[in-house]
Design an enzyme around this catalytic site. Structure first.
Site, PDB file in Angstrom:
ATOM      1  N   PHE A 170      -2.147  30.267 -42.901  1.00  0.00           N
ATOM      2  CA  PHE A 170      -2.081  31.353 -41.916  1.00  0.00           C
ATOM      3  C   PHE A 170      -3.204  31.291 -40.883  1.00  0.00           C
ATOM      4  CE2 PHE A 170      -5.154  34.892 -42.127  1.00  0.00           C
ATOM      5  CZ  PHE A 170      -5.967  34.467 -43.163  1.00  0.00           C
ATOM      6  N   LYS A 171      -4.271  30.530 -41.146  1.00  0.00           N
ATOM      7  CA  LYS A 171      -5.373  30.505 -40.185  1.00  0.00           C
ATOM      8  C   LYS A 171      -4.940  29.927 -38.841  1.00  0.00           C
ATOM      9  CE  LYS A 171      -9.056  31.134 -43.432  1.00  0.00           C
ATOM     10  NZ  LYS A 171      -8.289  31.109 -44.702  1.00  0.00           N
ATOM     11  N   ASP A 172      -3.852  29.139 -38.846  1.00  0.00           N
ATOM     12  CA  ASP A 172      -3.316  28.650 -37.573  1.00  0.00           C
ATOM     13  C   ASP A 172      -2.903  29.796 -36.652  1.00  0.00           C
ATOM     14  OD1 ASP A 172      -3.483  25.881 -38.167  1.00  0.00           O
ATOM     15  OD2 ASP A 172      -1.574  25.939 -39.241  1.00  0.00           O
ATOM     16  N   MET A 187      -6.136  30.826 -34.972  1.00  0.00           N
ATOM     17  CA  MET A 187      -6.861  29.706 -34.355  1.00  0.00           C
ATOM     18  C   MET A 187      -6.131  29.189 -33.116  1.00  0.00           C
ATOM     19  SD  MET A 187      -9.773  28.930 -35.666  1.00  0.00           S
ATOM     20  CE  MET A 187     -10.455  28.778 -37.303  1.00  0.00           C
TER      21      MET A 187
END
Ligand code: PLP
Length: 469
Positions: free
Chosen positions: A112-114, A117
């Site tokens: 999920f950090k995409d 980011m």
């Protein structure tokens, strides 16, 4: 919209000015002066929007110093087809009526950090170009954050990335993911040490103020406000996809570590999104579950921080938690400052007098899972719903079961795909997770990485020799 510090010691500044900063000058975290409110009518008018269009609307409430059409162009690029492996960007995957996964892991690094980011990469490039400035991101990673940052910043004008990772401690998949990037502005430094050694080197460089300002050092860690605000978007998206009319309630279950993801849910709720409960799920590192159960916040030492099968949630303290406490204490910076001074001296603080408010006023409930719980949940979901979930998502699925209520949809945030954590999948179901089609050749690609000692001077020299002038 201007931003202030949770500790009350920063003059109010617009989004672009806090974008490139880490901590506020007083040691606190940036917060909007007040939460923009979204009315029921406004929310209904957003139903037909695509994900990038919705992102422009929601982020436009926080980013008031970038013109709306420019912001739309940034979100269109961040959430473009081709970046995310789903036409919807964030698919809602129903397991059974009233119980679904919110698919946040369709981006390039399968986690999920995409989501945050990719927006950060676009907005960094925009602001640096406007200011005719450059930035060198120096970070340490044990896996997820570093790769998400590299994929978001590869090829971006004005930004270089120097990412330190512990030599011999990354999985083959993680190594292939990061080190196969050949972009000139991406530098993988494999440091002969553990993650903490990498972290210490980053801290030493950032603490050298002369070096920091000469080389325009920056960070993309989990306290970055642009990341938090970009995450608010998918709570609105999840609500819009799970309801049909105004006022209906939805609950969200969130696998939590640094309290960044669920903080964004809290913010969405404060903006008026009809969220019933925010279910906070932890693994054995239950600092946050303990707080929401007892009112006592007690960060752990590294000797009490366990390496678990949901490693991205293995935290000793929750960096974003201070932002929630700021709201809990009526946005009184002096009270927050005093609490964190007490924390530094005594190692904990007690807010149990506010215990009933956690759930009644803020909708927070919490639970924790064990390794065996996650294995059982992965196997159970696979058997009952023919859906394979990763161990982080499994943690929240497990905890969410205890908080389901008739008539209120529960959305579990899917924070990674199982292919990333195949060993645990194999332990749970007896076979490895399938690797997505487009990543099958990854391991065979050439890798670009420099190995060095855990030595600040070596890393410093490398940056001096490779950062753009
Ligand atoms: C980072 C991460 C988490 C924890 O999110 P926080 O914002 O730190 O609470 C959970 N799951 C996965 C897969 C992650 O990468």
């Amino acid at each position: 919209m201007n931003y202030v510090s949770t500790r009350g010691g920063m003059k109010a500044q617009p989004f672009s000015d806090i974008l490139l900063e880490g901590l506020a000058p007083d040691g606190g975290l940036a917060m909007p002066e007040s939460y923009p409110q979204v009315s029921a009518d406004m929310l209904e008018s957003w139903r037909a929007l695509s994900y990038p269009e919705l992102a422009a609307k929601v982020l436009g409430l926080f980013v008031t110093d970038i013109p709306a059409d420019e912001l739309s162009a940034l979100t269109a690029r961040a959430y473009a087809p081709g970046v995310f492996d789903s036409e919807q960007v964030v698919p809602v995957k129903e397991l059974e009526p009233g119980f679904s996964l919110l698919g946040l892991s369709q981006g390039p690094t399968l986690a999920f950090k995409d989501m945050a980011m990719q927006f950060l990469g676009q907005v960094f490039e925009y602001v640096l170009t406007q200011r005719n400035s450059t930035l060198n991101i120096v970070g340490a990673t044990s896996g997820d954050t570093g790769s998400a940052a590299e994929y978001a910043l590869r090829g971006k004008r004005g930004v270089s990335v120097f990412m330190l990772s512990p030599f011999g401690r990354m999985s083959a998949f993680q190594r292939a993911q990061m080190y196969s990037l050949q972009d000139e502005n991406i530098h993988n430094l494999s440091v002969k040490g553990v993650f903490d050694d990498c972290q210490d080197i980053v801290k030493a460089l950032a603490g050298d103020l002369q070096f920091k300002s000469q080389w325009h050092l920056g960070a993309v860690n989990s306290i970055n406000w642009a990341r938090i605000s970009a995450q608010v978007v998918y709570y609105f998206w999840g609500w819009l996809r799970s309801t049909t009319e105004a006022g209906q309630k939805v609950s969200f279950a969130v696998p939590s570590g640094n309290f960044g993801n669920i903080l964004s849910g809290h913010i969405a709720r404060q903006m008026g999104l009809p969220i019933h409960q925010l279910v906070l799920a932890t693994n054995e590192n239950n600092v946050l579950e303990e707080f929401f159960r007892t009112g006592i916040y007690r960060p752990r030492g590294s000797d009490q921080t366990y390496a678990t099968s949901s490693p991205s949630m293995d935290i000793s303290r929750a960096s974003n938690f201070e932002r929630f406490v700021f709201d809990l204490l009526g946005r009184d910076g002096s009270k927050v400052k005093a609490l964190w001074e007490q924390l530094a001296k005594e190692g904990q603080f007690d807010l149990s007098e506010h215990l009933p408010r956690f759930k009644e006023e803020f909708g927070f409930v919490a639970g924790a899972s064990s390794h065996q719980d996650r294995l059982d949940t992965i196997a159970q979901v696979n058997q009952q719903h023919q859906t394979l979930i990763d161990p982080h998502t499994a943690d929240a699925v497990k905890v969410a079961q205890n908080f389901r209520e008739a008539g209120i949809p529960m959305l579990v945030l899917e924070t990674a795909l199982p292919a990333k954590f195949s060993e645990t999948i194999e332990e749970a179901i007896g076979q490895p997770a399938p690797v997505p089609e487009h990543l099958r050749g990854l391991a065979a690609l050439p890798q670009k990485v420099v190995v060095m000692d855990a030595d600040v001077a070596q890393v410093r020299r490398y940056i001096e020799e490779h950062a753009p002038r």
